[in-house]
Design a protein around this motif. Sequence first.
Motif, PDB file in Angstrom:
ATOM      1  N   SER A 135       0.868  -1.168   0.000  1.00  0.00           N
ATOM      2  CA  SER A 135       0.000   0.000   0.000  1.00  0.00           C
ATOM      3  C   SER A 135       0.908   1.222   0.000  1.00  0.00           C
ATOM      4  O   SER A 135       1.944   1.254   0.670  1.00  0.00           O
ATOM      5  CB  SER A 135      -0.909   0.025   1.236  1.00  0.00           C
ATOM      6  N   LEU A 136       0.546   2.229  -0.801  1.00  0.00           N
ATOM      7  CA  LEU A 136       1.381   3.408  -0.977  1.00  0.00           C
ATOM      8  C   LEU A 136       0.981   4.521  -0.018  1.00  0.00           C
ATOM      9  O   LEU A 136      -0.200   4.695   0.302  1.00  0.00           O
ATOM     10  CB  LEU A 136       1.280   3.902  -2.422  1.00  0.00           C
ATOM     11  N   HIS A 137       1.974   5.296   0.409  1.00  0.00           N
ATOM     12  CA  HIS A 137       1.773   6.324   1.425  1.00  0.00           C
ATOM     13  C   HIS A 137       1.336   7.639   0.770  1.00  0.00           C
ATOM     14  O   HIS A 137       2.091   8.257   0.025  1.00  0.00           O
ATOM     15  CB  HIS A 137       3.077   6.540   2.201  1.00  0.00           C
ATOM     16  N   GLU A 138       0.111   8.073   1.109  1.00  0.00           N
ATOM     17  CA  GLU A 138      -0.425   9.280   0.504  1.00  0.00           C
ATOM     18  C   GLU A 138       0.390  10.523   0.853  1.00  0.00           C
ATOM     19  O   GLU A 138       0.649  11.376  -0.003  1.00  0.00           O
ATOM     20  CB  GLU A 138      -1.880   9.511   0.948  1.00  0.00           C
ATOM     21  N   LYS A 139       0.804  10.636   2.101  1.00  0.00           N
ATOM     22  CA  LYS A 139       1.502  11.848   2.533  1.00  0.00           C
ATOM     23  C   LYS A 139       2.828  12.023   1.794  1.00  0.00           C
ATOM     24  O   LYS A 139       3.262  13.151   1.549  1.00  0.00           O
ATOM     25  CB  LYS A 139       1.727  11.806   4.043  1.00  0.00           C
ATOM     26  N   VAL A 140       3.470  10.915   1.459  1.00  0.00           N
ATOM     27  CA  VAL A 140       4.722  10.989   0.704  1.00  0.00           C
ATOM     28  C   VAL A 140       4.461  11.423  -0.727  1.00  0.00           C
ATOM     29  O   VAL A 140       5.059  12.383  -1.235  1.00  0.00           O
ATOM     30  CB  VAL A 140       5.459   9.635   0.718  1.00  0.00           C
TER      31      VAL A 140
END
Length: 208
Positions: free
Chosen positions: A140-145
């Motif tokens: 799962s990919l980090h939105e904040k990054v």
Amino acid sequence: MKYDSQYYMLKESGRAASYMLDQVEGSDEGLGRLMAIHPIHRRVLGPGRVGISEGNRAKFQPCDYHETAEQLVSEKFRKVLAPFNLPGIDFYQTDIVNDDKTWSDYYFMHIWNHHKAIHKKRSEIKGTYVGNRFTLLKLSLHEKVLDQVPLEERLVFTLEEKPVFLFHESVVAALRAADLSGLGFRRVDSWSIGSAFEDDDDDFYDDL
């Protein structure tokens, strides 16, 4: 989780999956660094050279995409990506050699545009994040990054933590429209370590 439905992993498909290609004698030594997350152009002084290590040589015809230890793509594939002006991606001319036949319009694709974008709580791993000593089981990919990175700078990138290459849905749509052979895509929210052994399905493109 918004980016999990926007990014795809590139995988071999169809005829390409029937063969294994590897660098052979005569391939530039600098191309042994294709998994690096930094540019290698100063180390690559000549073309690559790839041969067939597994598969029926007599029936071999190259596809537009082949997985070696890296990613080998055709000129047609490269031209699809060119209009996107992708940062941190280089192409190194490489010959595919099969007995007395040589195909020279191929390239190793080196993706060194990278982001530390794994969401540690939602992703699943075997091992430890300390020192990146882990096997990625589900991503799962980090939105904040990724929210901090302009879209044009993350259309294609690799995870800094692991050599996983990610393609934005807009790039996937262009590749699919070009009718390229040998490749399929698995959307991040549909991917797990076991999905690599599943057949491709057009459902992976439904949202494009």
